[in-house]
Every structure is written in structure tokens, then in C-alpha cells.
Write an enzyme that holds these catalytic residues in place. Structure first.
Site, PDB file in Angstrom:
ATOM      1  N   SER A  13       6.838  -1.418   7.697  1.00 27.01           N
ATOM      2  CA  SER A  13       7.396  -0.196   7.085  1.00 27.01           C
ATOM      3  C   SER A  13       6.757   0.073   5.720  1.00 27.01           C
ATOM      4  O   SER A  13       6.602   1.234   5.330  1.00 27.01           O
ATOM      5  CB  SER A  13       8.919  -0.270   6.980  1.00 27.01           C
ATOM      6  OG  SER A  13       9.316  -1.206   6.010  1.00 27.01           O
ATOM      7  N   ASN A  14       6.366  -0.979   5.004  1.00 30.52           N
ATOM      8  CA  ASN A  14       5.653  -0.750   3.732  1.00 30.52           C
ATOM      9  C   ASN A  14       4.262  -0.182   3.989  1.00 30.52           C
ATOM     10  O   ASN A  14       3.798   0.692   3.246  1.00 30.52           O
ATOM     11  CB  ASN A  14       5.563  -2.037   2.912  1.00 30.52           C
ATOM     12  CG  ASN A  14       6.799  -2.273   2.078  1.00 30.52           C
ATOM     13  OD1 ASN A  14       7.027  -1.582   1.085  1.00 30.52           O
ATOM     14  ND2 ASN A  14       7.631  -3.220   2.493  1.00 30.52           N
ATOM     15  N   LEU A  91       3.266 -13.008   6.016  1.00 29.01           N
ATOM     16  CA  LEU A  91       3.978 -14.269   5.813  1.00 29.01           C
ATOM     17  C   LEU A  91       3.093 -15.504   5.934  1.00 29.01           C
ATOM     18  O   LEU A  91       3.588 -16.620   6.063  1.00 29.01           O
ATOM     19  CB  LEU A  91       5.166 -14.348   6.774  1.00 29.01           C
ATOM     20  CG  LEU A  91       6.194 -13.223   6.571  1.00 29.01           C
ATOM     21  CD1 LEU A  91       7.332 -13.343   7.578  1.00 29.01           C
ATOM     22  CD2 LEU A  91       6.741 -13.212   5.139  1.00 29.01           C
ATOM     23  N   HIS A 110       7.473  -8.074  -3.032  1.00 32.69           N
ATOM     24  CA  HIS A 110       8.504  -9.076  -2.737  1.00 32.69           C
ATOM     25  C   HIS A 110       9.878  -8.445  -2.981  1.00 32.69           C
ATOM     26  O   HIS A 110      10.069  -7.751  -3.979  1.00 32.69           O
ATOM     27  CB  HIS A 110       8.304 -10.306  -3.644  1.00 32.69           C
ATOM     28  CG  HIS A 110       9.265 -11.395  -3.338  1.00 32.69           C
ATOM     29  ND1 HIS A 110       9.085 -12.281  -2.293  1.00 32.69           N
ATOM     30  CD2 HIS A 110      10.461 -11.721  -3.905  1.00 32.69           C
ATOM     31  CE1 HIS A 110      10.111 -13.108  -2.236  1.00 32.69           C
ATOM     32  NE2 HIS A 110      10.959 -12.793  -3.207  1.00 32.69           N
TER      33      HIS A 110
END
Ligand code: GAR
Length: 194
Positions: A13-14, A91, A110
Site C-alpha cells: 500500500s505504501n 522485511l 516504519h
């Protein structure tokens, strides 16, 4: 115009928010050159396809060691003439040899106000659960430069939110994610102008 490669492991989504900021004209100094996924089949790759952007998965466990993994990443970002690398829910820890090649141009987002609630194991909803558990009254998100540690690089920008009384992890996660979608394109645009 700076070319941004996004690295993602999940929903993306980012990544989408960066693409949307570019297409809306809000970030005139940015363009996207591609997406690197840490594994195949993630939603971020589907988004790249819909955006007609190159997307490849480079899976750490497919390589004999960190050096070989780093070389594969390096080759791909080199092929795309990448200027800025934006980690967006990526990740996998990047090899130090890779990070050393790009001082000041690898950034990460973050979902907390670093240095609080950062480090190994703090990702996604675990972060918000820990924030609520600790009885915090504010939280937010942070964009920072990537160094060899977990969430330890120089902080470039933060967005702060007040925690609502009785707010659940799911509600808080959604509000922080929305703040991320506003903050990340802004900070990348700023970096691109420098
Ligand atoms: C985002 O909330 C991002 O801040 C977080 O993963 C999510 C990815 O969402 N990253 C970390 O927790 C890194 N430690 P997205 O795939 O929808 O952009």
C-alpha cells in the site's frame, strides 16, 4: 527527475501511495523504475503489474550467501538506473555490502515514532500492539535512512498521531498506515529535490 525503486514484502500500500502521488503530480521530482519483492506472489507485485511497472522477486534463500544476494539486488537496481531505494514493508535485512553502495539514498518507513518500538521483530501490527500495551498516548510513523542496523538510521521525518482512548490495534494500524501514505511520498520528493 529521480528514479525510485521500491522494495516490498507484502500488500504494497505504501508502494501504491508513491505511485498515486506521482500520477497526481504531487511529487514532480519522482518517478518509479520498478519493484523488488522479497518473495513471489505478493500483492505489491500485482499492484506493479496494474501500474505497468517492472517487478521482480529476489528471494534471499535462493542465494548461497549475503554477498550473492547483494549482487543480485545490485544488478537489478543498476539495470533500472535507480537513484533512490525506498523500502516499503520490506522485511528482509539488506546485505551490508549492498547498503554500502548507496550511502544516503536507501530509505525506510516504519510504523512508530523511532527510536521507540523499532528493531528486530517490530513490524506490522506487532508494533501497534506494543505501543498500546505500553500505554503510549502518541504514536506515528518515521521515515529514516537505512544503515546496517534494524530501524537505526538517521531520521528524516516523522508524523505524530494522538492515540484515541480505547483504540484497538486494528484501528490504530489503519490510522498510522494512512499517515504513512501521506508522509512517505513527501519525504521522497524532498530527497529527490536535494
Ligand atoms: C507498513 O506499515 C510499514 O511501515 C511496515 O510494514 C507495513 C507495510 O505495508 N514496515 C515495518 O514494519 C518495517 N519494520 P504495505 O506493504 O501496505 O506498504
Amino acid at each position: 527527475m529521480k528514479r525510485v525503486a521500491v522494495f516490498a514484502s507484502g500488500s504494497g500500500s505504501n508502494f501504491q501511495s508513491i505511485a498515486d502521488a506521482i500520477s497526481s503530480g504531487r511529487t514532480p521530482h519522482l518517478s518509479l523504475c520498478g519493484l523488488i519483492a522479497s518473495k513471489p506472489g505478493i500483492q505489491a507485485m500485482e499492484r506493479a503489474q496494474l501500474l505497468d511497472l517492472p517487478a521482480v522477486s529476489i528471494v534471499k534463500s535462493d542465494f548461497s550467501d549475503d554477498v550473492e544476494f547483494g549482487k543480485a539486488l545490485l544488478e537489478q537496481v543498476g539495470d533500472w538506473d535507480t537513484d533512490i531505494i525506498a523500502l516499503a514493508g520490506f522485511l528482509v535485512k539488506l546485505p551490508p555490502s549492498f547498503i554500502a553502495q548507496f550511502p544516503g539514498i536507501i530509505v525506510n518507513i516504519h510504523p512508530s515514532l523511532l527510536p521507540k518500538f523499532g528493531g528486530y521483530g517490530f513490524y506490522g501490527q506487532k508494533v501497534h500492539a506494543a505501543v498500546l500495551e505500553a500505554g503510549e498516548t502518541i504514536t506515528g510513523c518515521t521515515v529514516h535512512l537505512v544503515d546496517e542496523g534494524y530501524d537505526t538510521g538517521k531520521i528524516l521525518a516523522q508524523k505524530t498521531l494522538l492515540i484515541h482512548p480505547g483504540e484497538t490495534v486494528v484501528e490504530l494500524a489503519a490510522r498510522v498506515l494512512k499517515a504513512e501514505h501521506e508522509l512517505y511520498p513527501e519525504v521522497l520528493e524532498r530527497l529527490a529535490r536535494e
